[in-house]
Design an enzyme around this catalytic site. Structure first.
Site, PDB file in Angstrom:
ATOM      1  N   GLY A 233       0.942  -1.210   0.081  1.00  0.00           N
ATOM      2  CA  GLY A 233      -0.234   0.128   0.055  1.00  0.00           C
ATOM      3  C   GLY A 233       1.326   1.427  -0.413  1.00  0.00           C
ATOM      4  O   GLY A 233       2.075   1.077   0.843  1.00  0.00           O
TER       5      GLY A 233
ATOM      6  N   GLN B 293       2.899  10.061   0.914  1.00  0.00           N
ATOM      7  CA  GLN B 293       4.111   9.819   1.019  1.00  0.00           C
ATOM      8  C   GLN B 293       5.338   9.512  -0.121  1.00  0.00           C
ATOM      9  O   GLN B 293       6.845   9.657  -0.155  1.00  0.00           O
ATOM     10  CB  GLN B 293       4.308   7.667   1.243  1.00  0.00           C
ATOM     11  CG  GLN B 293       3.729   7.237   2.405  1.00  0.00           C
ATOM     12  CD  GLN B 293       3.895   5.596   3.015  1.00  0.00           C
ATOM     13  OE1 GLN B 293       2.642   5.250   1.986  1.00  0.00           O
ATOM     14  NE2 GLN B 293       4.775   5.250   3.315  1.00  0.00           N
TER      15      GLN B 293
ATOM     16  N   CYS C 152       5.888  -0.451   7.031  1.00  0.00           N
ATOM     17  CA  CYS C 152       5.608   1.094   6.317  1.00  0.00           C
ATOM     18  C   CYS C 152       6.668   1.159   4.713  1.00  0.00           C
ATOM     19  O   CYS C 152       7.767   1.584   5.339  1.00  0.00           O
ATOM     20  CB  CYS C 152       4.809   2.358   7.035  1.00  0.00           C
ATOM     21  SG  CYS C 152       4.386   3.682   6.213  1.00  0.00           S
ATOM     22  N   LEU C 153       6.103   1.911   3.700  1.00  0.00           N
ATOM     23  CA  LEU C 153       7.881   2.088   3.326  1.00  0.00           C
ATOM     24  C   LEU C 153       7.944   3.355   3.549  1.00  0.00           C
ATOM     25  O   LEU C 153       9.500   3.717   2.864  1.00  0.00           O
ATOM     26  CB  LEU C 153       6.728   2.676   1.577  1.00  0.00           C
ATOM     27  CG  LEU C 153       6.651   0.738   0.858  1.00  0.00           C
ATOM     28  CD1 LEU C 153       5.878   1.452  -0.545  1.00  0.00           C
ATOM     29  CD2 LEU C 153       7.949   0.192   0.298  1.00  0.00           C
TER      30      LEU C 153
ATOM     31  N   HIS D  17      -4.614   1.141   7.468  1.00  0.00           N
ATOM     32  CA  HIS D  17      -3.164   1.635   7.649  1.00  0.00           C
ATOM     33  C   HIS D  17      -2.764   2.955   6.202  1.00  0.00           C
ATOM     34  O   HIS D  17      -2.286   4.456   6.602  1.00  0.00           O
ATOM     35  CB  HIS D  17      -2.199   0.768   7.263  1.00  0.00           C
ATOM     36  CG  HIS D  17      -0.534   1.528   7.153  1.00  0.00           C
ATOM     37  ND1 HIS D  17       0.264   0.998   7.659  1.00  0.00           N
ATOM     38  CD2 HIS D  17       0.064   2.234   6.516  1.00  0.00           C
ATOM     39  CE1 HIS D  17       1.495   1.213   7.382  1.00  0.00           C
ATOM     40  NE2 HIS D  17       1.400   2.239   6.394  1.00  0.00           N
ATOM     41  N   GLU D  18      -3.334   3.037   5.054  1.00  0.00           N
ATOM     42  CA  GLU D  18      -3.401   3.648   4.298  1.00  0.00           C
ATOM     43  C   GLU D  18      -4.331   5.010   4.337  1.00  0.00           C
ATOM     44  O   GLU D  18      -3.505   6.529   3.744  1.00  0.00           O
ATOM     45  CB  GLU D  18      -3.939   3.323   2.846  1.00  0.00           C
ATOM     46  CG  GLU D  18      -2.875   2.016   2.347  1.00  0.00           C
ATOM     47  CD  GLU D  18      -0.906   2.662   2.532  1.00  0.00           C
ATOM     48  OE1 GLU D  18      -0.820   3.303   2.423  1.00  0.00           O
ATOM     49  OE2 GLU D  18      -0.214   1.405   2.522  1.00  0.00           O
TER      50      GLU D  18
ATOM     51  N   HIS E 186      -2.301   7.365   6.944  1.00  0.00           N
ATOM     52  CA  HIS E 186      -1.724   8.461   6.430  1.00  0.00           C
ATOM     53  C   HIS E 186      -2.527   9.709   6.030  1.00  0.00           C
ATOM     54  O   HIS E 186      -1.473  10.948   5.911  1.00  0.00           O
ATOM     55  CB  HIS E 186      -1.165   8.133   5.218  1.00  0.00           C
ATOM     56  CG  HIS E 186       0.118   7.162   5.371  1.00  0.00           C
ATOM     57  ND1 HIS E 186       1.275   7.486   5.899  1.00  0.00           N
ATOM     58  CD2 HIS E 186      -0.006   6.084   5.099  1.00  0.00           C
ATOM     59  CE1 HIS E 186       2.177   6.577   6.090  1.00  0.00           C
ATOM     60  NE2 HIS E 186       1.406   4.987   5.320  1.00  0.00           N
TER      61      HIS E 186
END
Ligand code: NI
Length: 160
Positions: free
Chosen positions: A46, A51, A90-91, A132-133, A136
């Site tokens: 994701g 990000q 997380c990236l 999660h997304e 953000h």
């Protein structure tokens, strides 16, 4: 399509709230495609627009399970049910993982890449990824939700 630079932990843009997209136009579609390409490059499941430095309510998800990737604009969690204890990363936090509790099921309403309303009923990993997304977009990061003491650093494969 193009790879965009992923903003890492410590970058203040990750803490800002994203704006609602007024119109799903070619620029938004280009952003969605770039985000997907960037996420695939780093093997993420994701990615949210902040990000890649864009404060717009845009997310992409791909669980690599045979279903097409999700490209969502203005996603809102309209229902959340149950709990699951999960491990996630997380990236924006390379090689870091933590345990937390996420809803077991969510319903998300959003627009697709053509500006059409969609409603997604998700369970398990997809419910986790959507939670999660969407976090953000509010400037909430996974480390805010983690169970205390569960953050781990895992050495990347290449350096072993
Ligand atoms: Ni993330």
């Amino acid at each position: 399509m193009a790879i965009r630079e992923i903003r890492l932990n410590g970058d203040e843009i990750l803490r800002k709230k994203s704006r609602v997209v007024e119109e799903v136009d070619d620029r938004i579609r280009e952003l969605l495609d770039d985000m997907l390409e960037t996420m695939h490059k780093y093997n993420g499941v994701g990615l949210a627009a902040p990000q890649v430095g864009i404060l717009k309510r845009v997310i992409v998800i791909d669980l690599y399970d045979g279903n097409p990737p999700l490209k969502l604009v203005n996603p809102v969690i309209t229902k959340a049910k149950g709990e699951q204890e999960v491990e996630e990363g997380c990236l924006s936090f390379p090689n870091q993982y933590a345990k937390m509790v996420r809803p077991e099921e969510v319903v998300v309403e959003a627009l697709d890449e053509n500006g059409k309303k969609v409603k997604i009923k998700a369970k398990g990993l997809l419910a986790q990824a959507l939670s999660h997304e969407v976090d953000h977009l509010e400037g909430i990061l996974f480390v805010d939700n983690m169970l205390p003491g569960t953050l781990e650093y895992v050495e990347p494969e290449e350096s072993k």
